[in-house]
Design a protein around this motif. Sequence first.
Motif, PDB file in Angstrom:
ATOM      1  N   THR A 157     -49.932 -32.578  16.551  1.00  0.00           N
ATOM      2  CA  THR A 157     -49.001 -32.434  15.431  1.00  0.00           C
ATOM      3  C   THR A 157     -49.409 -31.320  14.484  1.00  0.00           C
ATOM      4  OG1 THR A 157     -50.267 -34.167  14.356  1.00  0.00           O
ATOM      5  CG2 THR A 157     -48.177 -34.792  15.341  1.00  0.00           C
ATOM      6  N   PHE A 158     -50.647 -30.842  14.608  1.00  0.00           N
ATOM      7  CA  PHE A 158     -51.071 -29.771  13.712  1.00  0.00           C
ATOM      8  C   PHE A 158     -50.676 -28.408  14.247  1.00  0.00           C
ATOM      9  CE2 PHE A 158     -53.924 -31.589  10.459  1.00  0.00           C
ATOM     10  CZ  PHE A 158     -53.753 -32.906  10.803  1.00  0.00           C
ATOM     11  N   LYS A 160     -47.770 -26.031  15.060  1.00  0.00           N
ATOM     12  CA  LYS A 160     -46.331 -25.902  14.812  1.00  0.00           C
ATOM     13  C   LYS A 160     -45.775 -24.757  15.650  1.00  0.00           C
ATOM     14  CE  LYS A 160     -47.311 -27.195  10.153  1.00  0.00           C
ATOM     15  NZ  LYS A 160     -47.776 -26.682   8.954  1.00  0.00           N
ATOM     16  N   PRO A 264     -58.051 -22.417   8.987  1.00  0.00           N
ATOM     17  CA  PRO A 264     -58.607 -23.740   9.296  1.00  0.00           C
ATOM     18  C   PRO A 264     -59.354 -23.735  10.627  1.00  0.00           C
ATOM     19  CG  PRO A 264     -56.208 -23.770   9.431  1.00  0.00           C
ATOM     20  CD  PRO A 264     -56.572 -22.439   8.898  1.00  0.00           C
ATOM     21  N   TYR A 266     -60.694 -26.216  13.399  1.00  0.00           N
ATOM     22  CA  TYR A 266     -60.612 -27.595  13.869  1.00  0.00           C
ATOM     23  C   TYR A 266     -61.496 -27.794  15.075  1.00  0.00           C
ATOM     24  CZ  TYR A 266     -56.367 -27.786  11.027  1.00  0.00           C
ATOM     25  OH  TYR A 266     -55.468 -27.732  10.001  1.00  0.00           O
ATOM     26  N   LEU A 319     -61.690 -29.915   9.920  1.00  0.00           N
ATOM     27  CA  LEU A 319     -61.458 -31.303  10.330  1.00  0.00           C
ATOM     28  C   LEU A 319     -61.958 -31.520  11.749  1.00  0.00           C
ATOM     29  CD1 LEU A 319     -57.785 -32.032   9.228  1.00  0.00           C
ATOM     30  CD2 LEU A 319     -59.807 -33.046   8.279  1.00  0.00           C
ATOM     31  N   ASP A 323     -61.391 -39.619  19.017  1.00  0.00           N
ATOM     32  CA  ASP A 323     -60.596 -40.796  19.352  1.00  0.00           C
ATOM     33  C   ASP A 323     -60.784 -41.900  18.323  1.00  0.00           C
ATOM     34  OD1 ASP A 323     -62.792 -42.252  21.827  1.00  0.00           O
ATOM     35  OD2 ASP A 323     -63.175 -40.782  20.286  1.00  0.00           O
ATOM     36  N   VAL A 326     -58.847 -38.904  12.709  1.00  0.00           N
ATOM     37  CA  VAL A 326     -59.113 -37.568  12.181  1.00  0.00           C
ATOM     38  C   VAL A 326     -60.191 -37.727  11.124  1.00  0.00           C
ATOM     39  CG1 VAL A 326     -58.118 -35.569  11.104  1.00  0.00           C
ATOM     40  CG2 VAL A 326     -56.710 -37.010  12.530  1.00  0.00           C
ATOM     41  N   THR A 328     -63.161 -36.111   8.391  1.00  0.00           N
ATOM     42  CA  THR A 328     -63.769 -34.971   7.721  1.00  0.00           C
ATOM     43  C   THR A 328     -65.235 -34.956   8.157  1.00  0.00           C
ATOM     44  OG1 THR A 328     -64.034 -36.458   5.861  1.00  0.00           O
ATOM     45  CG2 THR A 328     -62.271 -34.872   5.712  1.00  0.00           C
ATOM     46  N   SER A 330     -67.940 -35.179   6.757  1.00  0.00           N
ATOM     47  CA  SER A 330     -68.838 -36.160   6.139  1.00  0.00           C
ATOM     48  C   SER A 330     -68.684 -37.544   6.746  1.00  0.00           C
ATOM     49  CB  SER A 330     -68.593 -36.223   4.628  1.00  0.00           C
ATOM     50  OG  SER A 330     -67.222 -36.165   4.368  1.00  0.00           O
ATOM     51  N   ALA A 331     -67.582 -37.786   7.465  1.00  0.00           N
ATOM     52  CA  ALA A 331     -67.368 -39.123   8.018  1.00  0.00           C
ATOM     53  C   ALA A 331     -68.153 -39.366   9.304  1.00  0.00           C
ATOM     54  CB  ALA A 331     -65.880 -39.332   8.298  1.00  0.00           C
TER      55      ALA A 331
END
Lengths: 341, 355
Positions: A157-158, A160, A264, A266, A319, A323, A326, A328, A330-331
């Motif tokens: 979806t990111f 376009k 960005p 990714y 980002l 699975d 999404v 960041t 830090s997560a």
Amino acid sequence: MVTCYNIITIAVNECRTQKLVEYFKAQMRKNPDMASAVAAIRTLLEFLKRDKGETILGLRENLTWATDCLTGVDSSVAVSSGGELFLRFISLTSLEHQVCCLLPWEGVCDLTLAIANLCFSVFQDLSRCKKVMEERGELFLEKISMSRTKVAKLCHTFIKDGTKILTHSYSRVVLRVLEKAAAEKKRFSVYVTESQPDSAGRQMAEALRKLNVPVTVVLDAAVGYVLEKVDLVIIGAEGVVESGLYHKIGTYQMAVCSKAHNKPFYVVAESFKFVRLYPLNQQDVPDKFKYKADTLKTVQNLSEEHPMIDYTPPSLITLLFTDLGVLTPSAVSDELIKLYL
Amino acid sequence: MPGPDKETDLTERIEAFLSDLKRGGSGTGPLRGSAEMARETTSLLRRITAQARWSSAGDLMEIIRKEGRRMIAAQPSETTVGNMIRRVLKIIREEYARSRGSSEETDQQESLHKLLTSGGLSEENFRQHFTALKANVIEAINELLTELEGTTDNIAMQALEHIHSNEVIMTIGRSRTVEAFLKDAARKRKFHVIVAECAPFCQGHKMATSLSKSGIETTVITDAAIFAVMSRVNKVIIGTQTVLANGGLRAVNGTHTLALAAKHHSTPLIICAPMFKLSPQFPNEEDTFHKFVSPHEVLPFTEGEILSKVNVHCPVFDYVPPELITLFISNIGGHAPSYIYRLMSELYHPEDHEL
């Protein structure tokens, strides 16, 4: 007497090593699209089924030995992280089946586990425990083989219409994401870096041409030149560490350039690539990941070899698509802590 | 008969809410604050839970999702509606899990740990019927409503920790949360506020009038003067329309300029945003929206000759990336932008991100 025994054990071990390596290579050949970590976990599961150990401690030792063998064959980060994950899986499953008087809490350290096992190993119903392990192992394999599809669903979806994407080297996850975007009838074009020394980028370009996606192969040195035309950068990962990313050499400079151009950046990676390492600079990348396994065995002076992996710090990553969702940067550390503590 | 009457009453209320949403969006700026919107949505969802016909948690979630999709379609820029729907769905899941007596896993999220230990592909279809479920869900929604009532006060309570005497604070446009925040600090401290007027709607003027009525020294400046004045400013405190999942903001236009100027002067940028503004959207996704309103604020229709020759746009929102933000102050305390992912996982379930 003792030396005779030693020779026999060495011979037996070599035989076992060979069988293990053969099975691993067969798995990789059978399904070239499968991630090397998945093949490693399948091999370890098969090893578990055939293991004739009597105690859990023995089982863990054998599995550690098997993982070391596999990393000797394919020194990628993913195999090492897959092996560690499997070992953790064994500990967690065996923990659940402990006779419940001792250790009711999770997050037990290896030493207490070893002690507990020594005490209870004789009274343990190992066969029942092993059966559960095998079942769970199959389920685990099933789940992680679906992980690429989940990542593709999140990421496409990111992209376009009219997007120009830059990617690096050959990554099956990125290929799956672009496949999904193409299937959704999006129009986009891709720039791929050649990615020396093994020209893996050309393989990627071939695969993309089959999907009818307009693709251009660029030199590794042309990344800065091409970035002003590009809208976003998507790359895969060899390993995701608590403080960033390990990927094919050339990723770090791509990340620095995209930060300078404000594009960005990714990263798409499956969750079994998460590793519990914390490198702070390029020096901290362990040699066993930087160079191929055969190079490590044959070459004496490693400083003359070209490294295959570099390290990208999290400040350059926008980002991470995994699975697990999404994330960041830090997560990632959070996820690893939840598992290992 | 009470049955059909309740149903028609319910559908009537939902229709009224939807038409309100459609009307409320167009026009010069928000006619209603987001807090009111959140409260109305939650009360409507409570009514649906109480009056609609459902037998299991799965049915209720389906009904709420259906109505939720209609509400979001009516006014996509009002993200609080979607957020409240997701909160209520999470509440239903939690109450269901509690009724079932399954071990309260605080993480219903996917995690590496869950991948390794769960016994089977989790096929939760929420089909079991529990009699106490309705009462529990309604009670939990009431708790949510109480939380919503107290958000502005909770944020304002933290004002004294952040604002010190003789400071110069800058803000932009009009935010009820920031107004309450500054007024609460003004009870005990003396400081100076500079308000950027935020053209073309010039909500900054109303903010300045309201603040000066409470005895705070206020100055109004044009948006172009933000950078010039920034060197004298100690802190920038602003509100926002939405907080996005990566820690970025969707705020009133002009905020990005303010954020860049603050970064350049190393001035801390503090966002006062209650938790119901946190949305699971990402800024570059496919169906993120932008809102444009009538350009007569920018170039009035009286300038007919020019109008035929130029394109005039009047965007309402601005995106601010998370790198420019220092701190979020919400009703549950202060957080860094990199912590937003954690708050999201606590408030919403990942399967509800797409309704």
